[in-house]
Motif scaffolding. Structure first.
Motif, PDB file in Angstrom:
ATOM      1  N   ARG A   1       0.466  -1.721   0.194  1.00 53.31           N
ATOM      2  CA  ARG A   1       0.015  -0.051   0.144  1.00 53.31           C
ATOM      3  C   ARG A   1       0.563   1.307   0.102  1.00 53.31           C
ATOM      4  O   ARG A   1       1.642   1.116   0.379  1.00 53.31           O
ATOM      5  N   VAL A   2       0.551   2.376  -0.926  1.00 53.82           N
ATOM      6  CA  VAL A   2       0.820   3.213  -0.666  1.00 53.82           C
ATOM      7  C   VAL A   2      -0.096   4.987  -0.440  1.00 53.82           C
ATOM      8  O   VAL A   2      -0.696   4.285  -0.694  1.00 53.82           O
ATOM      9  N   TYR A   3       0.449   5.914   0.201  1.00 53.12           N
ATOM     10  CA  TYR A   3      -0.556   6.916  -0.293  1.00 53.12           C
ATOM     11  C   TYR A   3       0.461   7.931  -1.257  1.00 53.12           C
ATOM     12  O   TYR A   3       1.137   7.859  -1.837  1.00 53.12           O
ATOM     13  N   LEU A   4      -1.076   8.269  -2.172  1.00 52.77           N
ATOM     14  CA  LEU A   4      -0.483   9.356  -3.473  1.00 52.77           C
ATOM     15  C   LEU A   4      -0.549  10.799  -2.775  1.00 52.77           C
ATOM     16  O   LEU A   4      -1.769  11.223  -2.468  1.00 52.77           O
ATOM     17  N   PHE A   5       0.322  12.236  -3.046  1.00 59.33           N
ATOM     18  CA  PHE A   5      -0.111  13.145  -2.398  1.00 59.33           C
ATOM     19  C   PHE A   5       0.123  13.914  -3.649  1.00 59.33           C
ATOM     20  O   PHE A   5       1.005  14.348  -4.180  1.00 59.33           O
ATOM     21  N   GLY A   6      -1.399  14.443  -4.295  1.00 64.06           N
ATOM     22  CA  GLY A   6      -1.619  14.212  -6.304  1.00 64.06           C
ATOM     23  C   GLY A   6      -1.329  15.642  -6.677  1.00 64.06           C
ATOM     24  O   GLY A   6      -1.032  16.210  -7.457  1.00 64.06           O
ATOM     25  N   THR A   7      -0.557  16.698  -5.634  1.00 64.12           N
ATOM     26  CA  THR A   7      -0.602  17.988  -5.832  1.00 64.12           C
ATOM     27  C   THR A   7      -1.169  18.748  -6.191  1.00 64.12           C
ATOM     28  O   THR A   7      -3.172  18.495  -6.848  1.00 64.12           O
ATOM     29  N   CYS A   8      -1.550  20.454  -6.145  1.00 64.61           N
ATOM     30  CA  CYS A   8      -2.554  21.604  -5.854  1.00 64.61           C
ATOM     31  C   CYS A   8      -2.384  21.309  -7.643  1.00 64.61           C
ATOM     32  O   CYS A   8      -3.903  21.569  -8.690  1.00 64.61           O
ATOM     33  N   LEU A   9      -1.648  21.257  -8.213  1.00 60.25           N
ATOM     34  CA  LEU A   9      -1.486  22.114  -9.739  1.00 60.25           C
ATOM     35  C   LEU A   9      -2.339  19.936 -10.586  1.00 60.25           C
ATOM     36  O   LEU A   9      -3.130  21.052 -11.960  1.00 60.25           O
ATOM     37  N   ILE A  10      -1.844  18.958 -10.510  1.00 59.88           N
ATOM     38  CA  ILE A  10      -2.132  17.876 -10.606  1.00 59.88           C
ATOM     39  C   ILE A  10      -3.987  18.120 -10.449  1.00 59.88           C
ATOM     40  O   ILE A  10      -5.259  17.686 -11.220  1.00 59.88           O
ATOM     41  N   ASP A  11      -4.263  18.708  -9.360  1.00 59.43           N
ATOM     42  CA  ASP A  11      -5.541  18.429  -8.455  1.00 59.43           C
ATOM     43  C   ASP A  11      -6.445  19.573  -9.867  1.00 59.43           C
ATOM     44  O   ASP A  11      -7.896  18.574 -10.347  1.00 59.43           O
ATOM     45  N   MET A  12      -5.756  20.245  -9.989  1.00 60.28           N
ATOM     46  CA  MET A  12      -6.560  21.067 -10.296  1.00 60.28           C
ATOM     47  C   MET A  12      -6.762  20.632 -12.175  1.00 60.28           C
ATOM     48  O   MET A  12      -7.741  21.622 -13.138  1.00 60.28           O
ATOM     49  N   PHE A  13      -5.588  21.027 -13.030  1.00 57.84           N
ATOM     50  CA  PHE A  13      -5.317  21.540 -14.305  1.00 57.84           C
ATOM     51  C   PHE A  13      -5.453  20.039 -14.865  1.00 57.84           C
ATOM     52  O   PHE A  13      -5.112  19.903 -16.199  1.00 57.84           O
ATOM     53  N   CYS A  14      -4.258  18.876 -13.999  1.00 51.44           N
ATOM     54  CA  CYS A  14      -3.439  17.961 -15.493  1.00 51.44           C
ATOM     55  C   CYS A  14      -4.664  16.722 -13.886  1.00 51.44           C
ATOM     56  O   CYS A  14      -3.471  15.803 -13.323  1.00 51.44           O
ATOM     57  N   PRO A  15      -5.876  16.423 -13.872  1.00 54.15           N
ATOM     58  CA  PRO A  15      -6.327  14.908 -13.196  1.00 54.15           C
ATOM     59  C   PRO A  15      -6.256  14.258 -14.122  1.00 54.15           C
ATOM     60  O   PRO A  15      -5.217  12.515 -13.016  1.00 54.15           O
ATOM     61  N   GLU A  16      -5.731  14.101 -14.922  1.00 56.31           N
ATOM     62  CA  GLU A  16      -5.547  13.075 -15.640  1.00 56.31           C
ATOM     63  C   GLU A  16      -3.684  12.120 -15.503  1.00 56.31           C
ATOM     64  O   GLU A  16      -3.530  11.069 -15.747  1.00 56.31           O
ATOM     65  N   ALA A  17      -2.719  13.158 -15.228  1.00 55.28           N
ATOM     66  CA  ALA A  17      -1.653  12.704 -14.916  1.00 55.28           C
ATOM     67  C   ALA A  17      -1.671  12.668 -13.365  1.00 55.28           C
ATOM     68  O   ALA A  17      -0.917  11.555 -12.914  1.00 55.28           O
ATOM     69  N   GLY A  18      -2.716  12.501 -12.616  1.00 57.35           N
ATOM     70  CA  GLY A  18      -2.779  11.818 -11.966  1.00 57.35           C
ATOM     71  C   GLY A  18      -3.315  10.695 -11.102  1.00 57.35           C
ATOM     72  O   GLY A  18      -3.185   9.319 -11.273  1.00 57.35           O
ATOM     73  N   MET A  19      -4.337  10.733 -11.957  1.00 58.70           N
ATOM     74  CA  MET A  19      -4.953   9.698 -12.363  1.00 58.70           C
ATOM     75  C   MET A  19      -4.117   8.102 -13.120  1.00 58.70           C
ATOM     76  O   MET A  19      -3.989   6.943 -12.742  1.00 58.70           O
ATOM     77  N   ASP A  20      -3.142   8.752 -14.397  1.00 59.46           N
ATOM     78  CA  ASP A  20      -2.339   6.997 -14.279  1.00 59.46           C
ATOM     79  C   ASP A  20      -1.519   7.202 -13.733  1.00 59.46           C
ATOM     80  O   ASP A  20      -0.847   6.133 -14.102  1.00 59.46           O
ATOM     81  N   ALA A  21      -0.868   8.161 -12.746  1.00 59.63           N
ATOM     82  CA  ALA A  21      -0.069   7.560 -12.078  1.00 59.63           C
ATOM     83  C   ALA A  21      -0.266   6.556 -10.744  1.00 59.63           C
ATOM     84  O   ALA A  21      -0.283   5.507 -10.940  1.00 59.63           O
ATOM     85  N   VAL A  22      -2.210   6.478 -10.466  1.00 55.73           N
ATOM     86  CA  VAL A  22      -2.574   6.288  -9.514  1.00 55.73           C
ATOM     87  C   VAL A  22      -2.724   4.460 -10.688  1.00 55.73           C
ATOM     88  O   VAL A  22      -1.928   3.491 -10.092  1.00 55.73           O
ATOM     89  N   ARG A  23      -2.759   4.037 -11.991  1.00 52.00           N
ATOM     90  CA  ARG A  23      -2.400   3.327 -12.871  1.00 52.00           C
ATOM     91  C   ARG A  23      -1.855   2.320 -12.845  1.00 52.00           C
ATOM     92  O   ARG A  23      -1.117   1.152 -12.484  1.00 52.00           O
ATOM     93  N   LEU A  24      -0.720   3.569 -12.786  1.00 50.64           N
ATOM     94  CA  LEU A  24       1.003   2.617 -12.528  1.00 50.64           C
ATOM     95  C   LEU A  24       0.725   2.267 -11.640  1.00 50.64           C
ATOM     96  O   LEU A  24       2.014   1.002 -12.053  1.00 50.64           O
TER      97      LEU A  24
END
Length: 260
Positions: free
Chosen positions: A15-38
């Motif tokens: 298990r891990v935590y993801l710290f998504g960053t505010c920029l990913i949250d607001m402008f690049c959510p697909e990058a955060g989701m792809d990080a989760v998928r990887l």
């Protein structure tokens, strides 16, 4: 546990935590989701504390220690389990790993908490290479890309090394070297707001250097840099654009079937 350079790396955790960053949250959510998928493709369960906000880097780099402390303190206790904290941004990861202990240096109890958290912080590509030890399967046509790494991430987290290690696993991907590679793109968080003319000139130089490699696109592990450079190119009417490294890796390796 394995040792690489001056850091000991743990075995791959369940298990891990993801710290998504505010920029990913607001402008690049697909990058955060792809990080989760990887991460999930490697058999790792990802937890995302919903109360997370900014890492505090903008206030820190602008010289506002009290505001930095307040923002950092709000993040400090969001990760109570002893799991790694994965950050899909080298500059934000650097803030949490290297600067949180300094922010709380005069408060022994909080310093202990910040130091313990810092030891669990990993930039995404670093974690994939050294902890998850991913083995990627290239499923795309031959292509040429350029790589831009944030100057902060390069200095503090060695993100360029980890990103190149991942891309080297993809035989159809040629990574073009460019001039000004170690230089700032001009974003620098609040720097781009305080000094727009200088920032724009730096971004133009970086965009030119990336294009001159003959790449069809560029990659970055920091959304701030990527957004700044993409906007610079869009203002020119230039179709040359960048994407987050996590998104490129996920798409390039065929999603769910992208392991060897």
């Amino acid at each position: 546990m394995t040792e690489t350079g001056d850091r000991d790396y743990p075995d791959k955790p369940p298990r891990v935590y993801l710290f998504g960053t505010c920029l990913i949250d607001m402008f690049c959510p697909e990058a955060g989701m792809d990080a989760v998928r990887l991460l999930e493709r490697e058999g790792i369960e990802v937890h995302f504390p919903p109360d997370q906000t900014c890492c505090g880097q903008p206030a820190h780099s602008s010289g506002f220690p009290e505001q930095t402390r307040a923002v950092a303190l709000a993040q400090l206790r969001l990760f109570p389990q002893p799991w790694p904290v994965i950050v899909p941004s080298g500059s934000c990861a650097g803030m949490m790993r290297h600067h949180y202990p300094k922010v709380f240096a005069d408060e022994p109890r909080l310093l202990a908490e910040a130091t313990a958290l810092a030891a669990r912080v990993f930039e995404l590509s670093e974690f994939l290479v050294h902890v998850a030890k991913v083995s990627l399967r290239d499923q795309g046509a031959p292509t040429r890309v350029a790589l831009h790494t944030s100057c902060a991430a390069r200095r503090e987290m060695g993100t360029h090394v980890h990103a190149r290690a991942l891309l080297a696993q993809l035989p159809g991907v040629d990574v073009g070297l460019h001039e000004h590679e170690s230089e700032c793109c001009g974003f620098g968080g609040t720097f781009s707001l305080k000094h727009p003319a200088i920032s724009s000139a730096m971004a133009a130089d970086k965009a030119d250097a990336l294009k001159e490699t003959g790449a069809v696109s560029f990659l970055s592990a920091d959304c701030g840099c990527m957004l700044s450079l993409n906007h610079t190119l869009q203002k020119r009417g230039d179709g040359f654009q960048g994407q987050h490294l996590a998104t490129f890796l996920w798409q390039r390796t065929g999603g769910e079937g992208g392991q060897q």
